[in-house]
Scaffold this active site. Structure first.
Site, PDB file in Angstrom:
ATOM      1  N   CYS A  87       0.813  -1.211   0.000  1.00  0.00           N
ATOM      2  CA  CYS A  87       0.000   0.000   0.000  1.00  0.00           C
ATOM      3  C   CYS A  87       0.845   1.258   0.000  1.00  0.00           C
ATOM      4  O   CYS A  87       0.318   2.364  -0.120  1.00  0.00           O
ATOM      5  CB  CYS A  87      -0.930  -0.008   1.207  1.00  0.00           C
ATOM      6  SG  CYS A  87      -0.090  -0.362   2.740  1.00  0.00           S
ATOM      7  N   CYS A  91      -1.589  -3.616   8.401  1.00  0.00           N
ATOM      8  CA  CYS A  91      -1.287  -2.392   9.145  1.00  0.00           C
ATOM      9  C   CYS A  91      -0.833  -2.728  10.566  1.00  0.00           C
ATOM     10  O   CYS A  91       0.077  -2.100  11.108  1.00  0.00           O
ATOM     11  CB  CYS A  91      -2.513  -1.484   9.233  1.00  0.00           C
ATOM     12  SG  CYS A  91      -3.124  -0.946   7.634  1.00  0.00           S
TER      13      CYS A  91
END
Lengths: 140, 235
Positions: free
Chosen positions: A37, A107
């Site tokens: 990402c 994340c």
């Protein structure tokens, strides 16, 4: 995709944003990134040399709301812990606390990596014993 | 070998090839196959895209649903499914980056899963996890993001900082050069990989596979960064 209330809270009101002096002897810096990402996360800790307690933590993350929330939470959790205790923090606990959906698990992994990298940096600086790097493990 | 007869034709019973029966020529139900196999290609990365394009047009005409307008409903459906597979396969293989990414997936690369496993291993053993993005690139990404944040802030306040804009532009063109260089480097790895497909150990293949993965990761990072710089400069 909608964020959980806790993610939104950390996102709109992030804890411990900032930076410390990288060259300071009692500061450890972890800089990690997720190529999927393009997120980049910097987490710093200030460690008491006598007690090995993490007295302060700061972060700066460029990325999505989940990445910001994960690192914000990570700084909250490491504060007051000894470095050995902080090394036990699991990404799954971050996922649970923030109710992260499966697509955002990376994340939380990034936040755990940032904690470990910061502690590793501090240990290296202070000659605290650390095991040799396991090269190429990330791909195996 | 891909493209060889793998089962019998539903219509005439002859052993058939992938898309059409070699004897009666009837369209066949799609078999689960990867895109390389679909085009009867080995899993190699240096690819004659002109040849691929010709093959695509030939198959595309032969599989086109219009050809089967008068055929049995089953055949119409198969021609549709085969056509759609054909399009996906062509689009993926003709693009050098998509082709490489696709091959890496076929070769068992699962980025997130592997990253998570490596983190868990680091926690269990106390070893240090190797980051997939090299530290110098991470530093660069971080610094550039700081500058972008500053620029956005200034714009919000209605301020103008030509020096910062100039610096970002320079930085961007450096990144674009790197981006191009990485593609050239990747192509060098293709040749290594293709040689290893025919004769090479599993270990050697995994090594080259991981080197290609590193290059793609870096390239993706840079692509996102260039996009962010463009956005910040334009808005």
């Amino acid at each position: 995709m909608s964020y959980s209330d806790k993610v939104l809270d950390h996102y709109s009101n992030p804890r411990n944003v900032g930076s410390m002096d990288k060259s300071s002897q009692d500061v450890g810096t972890g800089l990690v990134g997720a190529p999927e990402c393009g997120d980049v996360m910097k987490l710093q800790i200030k460690v008491n040399p006598q007690t090995s307690v993490i007295e302060d933590a700061k972060f700066k993350t460029f990325g999505c709301g989940s990445a910001i929330a994960s690192s914000s939470l990570a700084t909250e959790w490491v504060k007051g812990k000894t470095v050995e205790e902080a090394l036990q923090i699991k990404n799954t606990e971050i996922v649970k606390e923030l109710s992260l959906p499966p697509v955002k698990i990376h994340c939380s992994v990034l936040a755990e990596d940032a904690i470990r990298a910061a502690i590793h940096d501090w240990k290296k600086k202070n000659g605290v014993e650390a095991k040799a790097p396991a090269t190429a493990e990330a791909h195996q | 070998m891909p493209g060889e007869a793998t089962s019998t034709c539903w219509s005439c019973g002859t052993m058939r090839a992938v898309h059409f029966c070699s004897a009666c020529g009837k369209v066949q139900p799609p078999v689960p196959a990867d895109y390389f196999t679909f085009f009867a290609l080995p899993r190699k990365l240096s690819l004659d895209t002109a040849l691929l394009e010709r093959e695509f047009y030939v198959l595309s005409r032969k599989l086109h649903p219009d050809v089967y307008a008068q055929s049995q409903p089953q055949e119409q459906e198969w021609s549709m499914e085969q056509s759609s597979l054909l399009n996906d396969a062509y689009r993926t293989l003709k693009d050098p980056i998509k082709r490489t990414e696709y091959l890496l997936r076929l070769e068992g690369v699962e980025l997130e899963e592997q990253s998570k496993t490596a983190t868990e291993k680091a926690r269990a053993t106390g070893e240090v996890k190797k980051q997939v993005v090299p530290p110098d690139l991470l530093e660069e990404v971080f610094e550039l993001n700081m500058q972008l944040e500053e620029l956005r802030m200034q714009k919000k306040m209605g301020e103008d900082d030509p020096a910062l804009v100039e610096e970002l532009r320079k930085h961007k063109s450096n990144l674009e050069e790197k981006y191009e260089a990485l593609l050239a480097e990747l192509k060098g790895h293709w040749n290594q990989w293709d040689k290893l497909v025919d004769s090479g150990s599993e270990d050697d293949r995994i090594k080259v596979r991981n080197q290609m993965l590193d290059l793609l990761n870096r390239r993706n990072y840079i692509r996102n960064l260039v996009r962010d710089v463009n956005e910040a400069l334009e808005n």
